[in-house]
Scaffold this motif. Structure first.
Motif, PDB file in Angstrom:
ATOM      1  N   PRO A   1       0.971  -1.116   0.123  1.00  0.00           N
ATOM      2  CA  PRO A   1       0.209  -0.407  -0.521  1.00  0.00           C
ATOM      3  C   PRO A   1       1.345   1.461  -0.692  1.00  0.00           C
ATOM      4  CG  PRO A   1      -1.121  -1.536   1.373  1.00  0.00           C
ATOM      5  CD  PRO A   1       0.510  -1.742   0.954  1.00  0.00           C
ATOM      6  N   SER A   2       1.937   1.352   0.986  1.00  0.00           N
ATOM      7  CA  SER A   2       2.134   2.419   0.706  1.00  0.00           C
ATOM      8  C   SER A   2       3.506   3.073  -0.573  1.00  0.00           C
ATOM      9  CB  SER A   2       3.600   1.813   1.790  1.00  0.00           C
ATOM     10  OG  SER A   2       4.862   1.004   1.103  1.00  0.00           O
ATOM     11  N   GLN A   3       3.097   2.182  -1.304  1.00  0.00           N
ATOM     12  CA  GLN A   3       3.668   2.712  -3.051  1.00  0.00           C
ATOM     13  C   GLN A   3       2.621   3.872  -3.709  1.00  0.00           C
ATOM     14  OE1 GLN A   3       6.358   1.653  -4.817  1.00  0.00           O
ATOM     15  NE2 GLN A   3       6.735   0.719  -2.359  1.00  0.00           N
ATOM     16  N   PHE A   4       1.308   3.863  -3.128  1.00  0.00           N
ATOM     17  CA  PHE A   4       0.797   4.600  -3.148  1.00  0.00           C
ATOM     18  C   PHE A   4       1.467   6.411  -3.125  1.00  0.00           C
ATOM     19  CE2 PHE A   4      -2.743   1.473  -2.669  1.00  0.00           C
ATOM     20  CZ  PHE A   4      -3.081   2.219  -4.236  1.00  0.00           C
ATOM     21  N   PHE A   5       1.744   6.164  -2.429  1.00  0.00           N
ATOM     22  CA  PHE A   5       2.529   8.202  -1.863  1.00  0.00           C
ATOM     23  C   PHE A   5       3.904   7.927  -2.057  1.00  0.00           C
ATOM     24  CE2 PHE A   5      -1.190   7.075   0.868  1.00  0.00           C
ATOM     25  CZ  PHE A   5      -2.640   7.974   0.452  1.00  0.00           C
ATOM     26  N   ALA A   6       4.306   6.359  -2.813  1.00  0.00           N
ATOM     27  CA  ALA A   6       6.207   6.428  -2.491  1.00  0.00           C
ATOM     28  C   ALA A   6       6.790   7.810  -4.155  1.00  0.00           C
ATOM     29  CB  ALA A   6       6.799   5.456  -3.328  1.00  0.00           C
ATOM     30  N   PRO A   7       7.923   7.974  -3.761  1.00  0.00           N
ATOM     31  CA  PRO A   7       8.263   8.945  -4.902  1.00  0.00           C
ATOM     32  C   PRO A   7       8.242   8.389  -6.596  1.00  0.00           C
ATOM     33  CG  PRO A   7      10.158   9.288  -3.449  1.00  0.00           C
ATOM     34  CD  PRO A   7       8.815   8.572  -2.968  1.00  0.00           C
ATOM     35  N   CYS A   8       7.837   9.183  -7.129  1.00  0.00           N
ATOM     36  CA  CYS A   8       8.348   8.467  -8.943  1.00  0.00           C
ATOM     37  C   CYS A   8      10.443   8.457  -9.257  1.00  0.00           C
ATOM     38  CB  CYS A   8       7.986   8.476  -9.925  1.00  0.00           C
ATOM     39  SG  CYS A   8       7.894  10.872 -10.347  1.00  0.00           S
ATOM     40  N   PRO A   9      10.609   8.493  -9.804  1.00  0.00           N
ATOM     41  CA  PRO A   9      12.478   8.580 -10.223  1.00  0.00           C
ATOM     42  C   PRO A   9      12.932  10.008 -10.290  1.00  0.00           C
ATOM     43  CG  PRO A   9      12.188   6.373 -11.546  1.00  0.00           C
ATOM     44  CD  PRO A   9      10.569   7.528 -10.870  1.00  0.00           C
ATOM     45  N   GLN A  10      12.089  10.872 -11.014  1.00  0.00           N
ATOM     46  CA  GLN A  10      11.205  12.293 -11.277  1.00  0.00           C
ATOM     47  C   GLN A  10      11.223  12.848 -10.118  1.00  0.00           C
ATOM     48  OE1 GLN A  10      10.626  10.090 -13.494  1.00  0.00           O
ATOM     49  NE2 GLN A  10      12.560  10.483 -14.435  1.00  0.00           N
ATOM     50  N   CYS A  11      10.941  12.258  -8.957  1.00  0.00           N
ATOM     51  CA  CYS A  11      10.087  13.697  -7.559  1.00  0.00           C
ATOM     52  C   CYS A  11      11.624  13.657  -7.070  1.00  0.00           C
ATOM     53  CB  CYS A  11       8.843  12.133  -6.821  1.00  0.00           C
ATOM     54  SG  CYS A  11       7.291  12.143  -7.494  1.00  0.00           S
ATOM     55  N   HIS A  12      11.704  14.628  -6.471  1.00  0.00           N
ATOM     56  CA  HIS A  12      12.754  15.271  -5.256  1.00  0.00           C
ATOM     57  C   HIS A  12      11.327  15.992  -3.831  1.00  0.00           C
ATOM     58  CE1 HIS A  12      15.384  13.859  -8.921  1.00  0.00           C
ATOM     59  NE2 HIS A  12      14.978  14.260  -9.180  1.00  0.00           N
ATOM     60  N   PRO A  13      11.230  15.111  -3.659  1.00  0.00           N
ATOM     61  CA  PRO A  13      11.219  15.773  -2.016  1.00  0.00           C
ATOM     62  C   PRO A  13      11.329  16.613  -1.081  1.00  0.00           C
ATOM     63  CG  PRO A  13      10.885  13.637  -2.337  1.00  0.00           C
ATOM     64  CD  PRO A  13      11.199  13.369  -3.734  1.00  0.00           C
ATOM     65  N   THR A  14      11.257  17.411  -0.579  1.00  0.00           N
ATOM     66  CA  THR A  14      12.460  18.204  -0.131  1.00  0.00           C
ATOM     67  C   THR A  14      12.066  18.887   1.283  1.00  0.00           C
ATOM     68  OG1 THR A  14      14.012  18.870  -1.670  1.00  0.00           O
ATOM     69  CG2 THR A  14      13.919  20.064   0.469  1.00  0.00           C
ATOM     70  N   PRO A  15      12.052  17.962   2.207  1.00  0.00           N
ATOM     71  CA  PRO A  15      11.318  18.417   3.636  1.00  0.00           C
ATOM     72  C   PRO A  15      11.104  19.851   4.024  1.00  0.00           C
ATOM     73  CG  PRO A  15      12.427  16.456   4.266  1.00  0.00           C
ATOM     74  CD  PRO A  15      12.773  16.700   2.760  1.00  0.00           C
ATOM     75  N   ARG A  16      10.024  20.526   4.766  1.00  0.00           N
ATOM     76  CA  ARG A  16       9.869  21.230   4.799  1.00  0.00           C
ATOM     77  C   ARG A  16       9.771  21.791   6.792  1.00  0.00           C
ATOM     78  NH1 ARG A  16       8.491  25.644   1.445  1.00  0.00           N
ATOM     79  NH2 ARG A  16       7.869  25.502  -1.094  1.00  0.00           N
ATOM     80  N   PRO A  17      10.935  22.665   6.577  1.00  0.00           N
ATOM     81  CA  PRO A  17      10.715  23.075   8.837  1.00  0.00           C
ATOM     82  C   PRO A  17       9.219  23.504   8.950  1.00  0.00           C
ATOM     83  CG  PRO A  17      11.838  25.066   7.429  1.00  0.00           C
ATOM     84  CD  PRO A  17      11.295  24.339   6.958  1.00  0.00           C
ATOM     85  N   LYS A  18       8.277  23.110   9.488  1.00  0.00           N
ATOM     86  CA  LYS A  18       7.425  22.910  10.141  1.00  0.00           C
ATOM     87  C   LYS A  18       6.953  24.055  11.029  1.00  0.00           C
ATOM     88  CE  LYS A  18       6.775  19.443   7.812  1.00  0.00           C
ATOM     89  NZ  LYS A  18       7.178  18.940   7.298  1.00  0.00           N
ATOM     90  N   ASP A  19       8.343  24.910  11.387  1.00  0.00           N
ATOM     91  CA  ASP A  19       8.327  25.123  12.844  1.00  0.00           C
ATOM     92  C   ASP A  19       7.947  26.847  12.311  1.00  0.00           C
ATOM     93  OD1 ASP A  19      10.178  25.075  12.039  1.00  0.00           O
ATOM     94  OD2 ASP A  19      10.849  25.441  14.557  1.00  0.00           O
TER      95      ASP A  19
END
Length: 345
Positions: free
Chosen positions: A21-39
């Motif tokens: 199920p986690s594959q629904f939300f996994a990045p593709c090779p072109q995705c480059h997720p960069t976490p943002r500071p939540k505070d």
């Protein structure tokens, strides 16, 4: 599966889970997720990236997009942290080891500060947004429910989109998909190995009951789990109308997996009282190959006359488990009246 509220095809079914199920939300090779500071805030001058070519976008960028809309519409001054938007819930909800990359209409936000006109703007301009629910800080649902007394009721308000979500709980017999209308139900997000699911598995394997009674059914998680593990007769009961409505949808979404061939509705939940502490009314039955599910709206204290015969196992999953555990007279009386074993997951 099409949502029974909005008509859109955003409800996941067990048969759709062809891989993890986690594959629904996994990045593709072109995705480059960069976490943002939540505070920290999001600059109004920043150009927020749109969806990747896979038509998905990192959750932090989606939240930043919403932040800028709130700032533009005067809800934020630009100094508020990103986390102040509210509580994000993904659909389907499942345990993830890293933040998700979101497909369209897969994010529900619980917030106490976004007015309906601004929520509509966000819904039109943020493709990943499923809906926004206004919630004060009370847990949604009925308060202290006692037979013959008027309970206090807390409900959220859907201000845009749709609030019907699927949660995926993992069991030894595969995924248990649970549906809930989030404005009216408390948040119970999957945590990997779920202790309640495990407790049901353990008790069913140990006792091999003919009848499983989910006395505080909620959206039907425990009852469906018992059915997956082969209990032929499932009885679910709840006083809260939203729980019963959600349990009907949970039965429907797991229909093929449980080999249910017929689902019958006996009453329209939209015409039922929000809380019913009287004689349990049979709302839905589902039958199939070695499976019989009965769903009631009412108080479990008055169950008994129409329960299927056989070796019984009752699960009580109330909000206040500690005080319930101390209620020895009631538990003793239940065993004498209903028979079988009782457990609190």
């Amino acid at each position: 599966m099409k949502c029974s509220c909005c008509g859109e095809d955003h409800i996941i079914c067990p048969g759709d889970l062809t891989s993890r199920p986690s594959q629904f939300f996994a990045p593709c090779p072109q995705c480059h997720p960069t976490p943002r500071p939540k505070d920290k805030p999001v600059s109004s001058a920043e150009c927020i990236q749109g969806p990747c070519q896979c038509n998905r976008r990192f959750i932090d960028d989606v939240m930043a997009d919403i932040y800028q809309i709130l700032q533009k519409e005067g809800i934020f001054h630009g100094s508020e942290p990103l986390s102040s938007i509210g509580t994000p819930l993904i659909c389907p909800g499942l345990f993830l080891r890293r933040p998700p990359v979101l497909p369209p209409r897969s994010l529900l936000i619980i917030s106490d500060l976004i007015p309906a006109p601004v929520a509509e703007i966000a819904y039109r301009n943020v493709p990943e947004l499923l809906g926004i629910v206004y919630h004060a800080h009370e847990i949604p649902g009925p308060g202290d429910v006692k037979h013959g007394q008027e309970p206090t009721i807390h409900e959220g308000i859907l201000v845009c989109g749709c609030d019907v979500r699927a949660d995926i709980f993992l069991s030894g017999k595969g995924p248990v998909v649970v549906i809930k209308k989030q404005a009216e139900m408390h948040i119970e997000f999957p945590k990997g190995i779920d202790p309640k699911i495990f407790s049901v598995e353990e008790q069913v394997r140990r006792l091999h009951p003919d009848v499983f009674i989910d006395a505080c059914a909620g959206p039907g998680t425990l009852g469906i789990t018992a059915a997956l593990f082969g209990v032929p007769n499932i009885v679910m009961c709840d006083v809260w109308h939203a729980s019963v409505w959600s349990a009907i949808q949970t039965i429907r979404v797991n229909q093929k997996k449980l080999k249910i061939t017929s689902i019958t509705l006996y009453d329209d939940m939209s015409k039922r009282p929000p809380v019913w502490t009287g004689e349990p009314a049979l709302i839905c039955s589902a039958t199939g190959n070695k499976i019989n599910i009965q769903l009631y709206h009412g108080t479990y204290e008055l169950l008994g006359a129409d329960l299927p015969s056989g070796k019984r196992l009752t699960a009580f999953d109330p909000f206040d488990k500690e005080s319930f555990r101390r209620n020895d007279p009631f538990l003793t009386a239940w065993k004498e009246k209903i028979g079988g074993e009782v457990f609190i997951p």
